[in-house]
Design a protein around this motif. Structure first.
Motif, short mmCIF file in Angstrom:
data_model
loop_
_atom_site.label_atom_id
_atom_site.label_comp_id
_atom_site.label_asym_id
_atom_site.label_seq_id
_atom_site.Cartn_x
_atom_site.Cartn_y
_atom_site.Cartn_z
N GLY A 78 0.98 -1.52 0.24
CA GLY A 78 -0.39 0.20 0.48
C GLY A 78 0.52 1.28 -0.12
O GLY A 78 0.68 2.49 -0.86
N PHE A 79 1.99 1.42 1.40
CA PHE A 79 3.20 2.40 0.64
C PHE A 79 3.53 2.56 -0.63
O PHE A 79 4.13 3.56 -0.46
N PHE A 80 3.79 1.73 -1.48
CA PHE A 80 4.20 1.71 -2.49
C PHE A 80 3.15 3.21 -3.72
O PHE A 80 4.02 4.18 -4.31
N ALA A 81 2.21 2.85 -2.90
CA ALA A 81 1.27 3.65 -3.83
C ALA A 81 1.11 4.80 -3.50
O ALA A 81 1.40 6.22 -3.98
N TRP A 82 1.11 5.14 -2.00
CA TRP A 82 0.76 6.19 -1.80
C TRP A 82 1.62 7.10 -1.49
O TRP A 82 1.49 8.25 -1.53
N TYR A 83 3.59 7.06 -0.91
CA TYR A 83 4.01 7.59 -1.21
C TYR A 83 4.26 8.43 -2.28
O TYR A 83 4.92 9.23 -2.67
N ARG A 84 4.55 7.66 -2.86
CA ARG A 84 4.62 7.52 -4.99
C ARG A 84 3.40 7.94 -4.70
O ARG A 84 3.30 10.19 -5.70
N GLY A 85 1.94 8.60 -4.79
CA GLY A 85 0.61 9.63 -4.67
C GLY A 85 1.60 10.86 -4.15
O GLY A 85 0.80 11.77 -4.46
N LEU A 86 1.92 10.25 -2.97
CA LEU A 86 2.10 11.81 -1.97
C LEU A 86 3.26 12.82 -2.59
O LEU A 86 3.35 13.84 -3.08
N ALA A 87 4.09 12.40 -3.74
CA ALA A 87 5.25 12.34 -3.69
C ALA A 87 5.03 13.34 -5.24
O ALA A 87 5.19 14.67 -6.14
N LEU A 88 3.86 12.87 -5.54
CA LEU A 88 3.51 13.62 -7.30
C LEU A 88 2.76 14.46 -6.90
O LEU A 88 3.00 15.55 -7.41
N GLY A 89 1.33 14.10 -5.90
CA GLY A 89 0.19 15.05 -5.97
C GLY A 89 0.78 16.33 -5.20
O GLY A 89 -0.12 17.30 -4.96
N GLY A 90 2.11 15.95 -4.02
CA GLY A 90 1.74 17.09 -2.95
C GLY A 90 0.69 16.10 -2.01
O GLY A 90 -0.02 15.77 -1.63
N VAL A 91 1.84 16.25 -0.84
CA VAL A 91 1.39 16.05 0.37
C VAL A 91 0.20 16.69 1.27
O VAL A 91 -1.44 14.96 1.02
N ALA A 92 -0.75 17.74 1.26
CA ALA A 92 -1.59 18.64 1.14
C ALA A 92 -2.95 18.24 0.57
O ALA A 92 -3.58 17.22 1.36
N ARG A 93 -2.85 17.70 -0.43
CA ARG A 93 -3.47 17.42 -1.39
C ARG A 93 -3.63 15.97 -1.63
O ARG A 93 -5.21 15.61 -1.23
#
Length: 379
Positions: free
Chosen positions: A312-327
């Protein structure tokens, strides 16, 4: 003949290659503009059927995420710079990956609730990290990854303290005192908490509207906890709120660090570096009777180990890095409702109107807080 590898965020502005020397590039966030200043080089890219030869004055825009390999045909000097994806494409990819992570995490509390009664809070809360650390070690070994530089260790320790130790252990302890549906409502504060952690990590200054909305969400959660606890907050409520705070810090730091190391490297190294501390604790908590636990309990432990704590963290941290943590963290607004649905479907837990109403109230407060104005200060 030398072999040199660079990753996005670490590449030099220029590179000199002796004749026959090789250089590889692992793009993460976009393409690469490569210019030849002197000499000549041969270039190929994974997934590209066409090779290229660059001479002085030639430049090439390399798109995509495939590995780039460059060999100097004659002593050469190169200049290159990464070209990020268009913001809209980056944000969209981040949101899609973040949504995948939220779906994976939404089953964490029900799976934990199933496993804890038979396997114990420590084995479920920390044992999942030990199992995930074995998987992470295999991935790092297969890819022959080197240990991160020492400057990253304190940040990896912060990630591990939040999402490898803090949230799993505290939430497992909390679920000994409450149903998973109750815990799901308290976890509804996680998006706001993550946004607050990201604000401080990114040196941003939130408006008064942000803080007021966040406090309103906290007030709603505390009111729900008091009502469900016969007038008094329970020990489980306090443990779950501490778990939320730990996860928020781990999410924010991991999202920022993923921009430098890559999402899968962050969670893999956080797991591996924390394993020597966790293994003795888990080993002392294992009891012979646990071997006779039901398949349902083992399935719950397997899910939180392989999916919640690892994939789950593979997708989650990649998403946070690309789209911004707050968003991207605001996608977790849907997590409590997803968890409530899983609790009703898989555990048969009743989801009353009060629980559902509290979840909706928290979602509205958090949504308002993250849409409030946030000003960046400092570098």
């Amino acid at each position: 003949m030398a072999w040199k590898t660079r990753v996005a965020g670490e590449e030099p502005a220029g590179l000199a290659l002796a004749q026959g020397a090789l250089w590889t590039y692992l793009p993460r966030m976009g393409g690469l503009m490569l210019s030849c200043c002197e000499g000549s080089v041969w270039l190929t890219r994974e997934g590209d059927s066409e090779d290229h030869v660059l001479k002085p004055g030639d430049a090439l825009q390399v798109e995509g995420h495939g590995r780039v390999v460059v060999q100097a045909l004659r002593p050469a000097r190169l200049y290159f710079a990464p070209t990020p994806q268009p913001e809209s494409a980056r944000v969209l990819e981040g949101l899609l990956l973040g949504a995948l992570g939220v779906v994976a995490f939404s089953l964490t509390l029900p799976a934990t609730r199933v496993a804890v009664p038979e396997l114990g809070s420590t084995v479920v809360g920390l044992g999942r990290a030990v199992v995930a650390a074995v998987l992470a070690g295999l991935v790092l070994s297969v890819r022959r990854e080197r240990l991160p530089e020492r400057r990253y260790w304190p940040r990896l320790a912060l990630v591990a303290g939040g999402v490898v130790v803090g949230f799993p252990l505290l939430s497992a302890l909390a679920l000994r005192h409450m149903p998973a549906s109750h815990g799901a409502v308290l976890v509804g504060l996680l998006p706001a908490a993550t946004a607050v952690a990201a604000v401080f990590r990114a040196r941003e200054r939130p408006s008064w509207g942000f803080w007021l909305s966040a406090l309103a969400g906290l007030g709603g959660v505390l009111a729900f906890a008091v009502a469900q606890g016969a007038g008094l907050p329970t020990a489980g409520d306090a443990l779950m709120l501490l778990a939320v705070a730990a996860a928020a810090v781990g999410y924010a730091e991991g999202g920022v660090l993923s921009r430098e190391l890559g999402s899968w490297r962050v969670i893999c190294w956080a797991l591996v570096l924390s394993a020597p501390v966790l293994v003795p604790v888990v080993a002392l908590s294992v009891e012979p009777g646990m071997l006779s636990a039901s398949p349902r309990a083992w399935l719950g432990l397997g899910y939180v180990s392989a999916v919640s704590m690892f994939l789950g963290f593979f997708a989650w941290y990649r998403g946070l890095a690309l789209g911004g943590v707050a968003r991207v963290s605001q996608l977790q607004l849907a997590q409590p409702l997803l968890t409530l649905g899983w609790c009703a479907l898989l555990l048969g837990e009743p989801v009353g109107r009060g629980t559902l109403g509290a979840a909706v109230l928290v979602m509205l407060c958090v949504l308002t807080s993250v849409r409030s104005r946030v000003r960046r200060v400092g570098p």
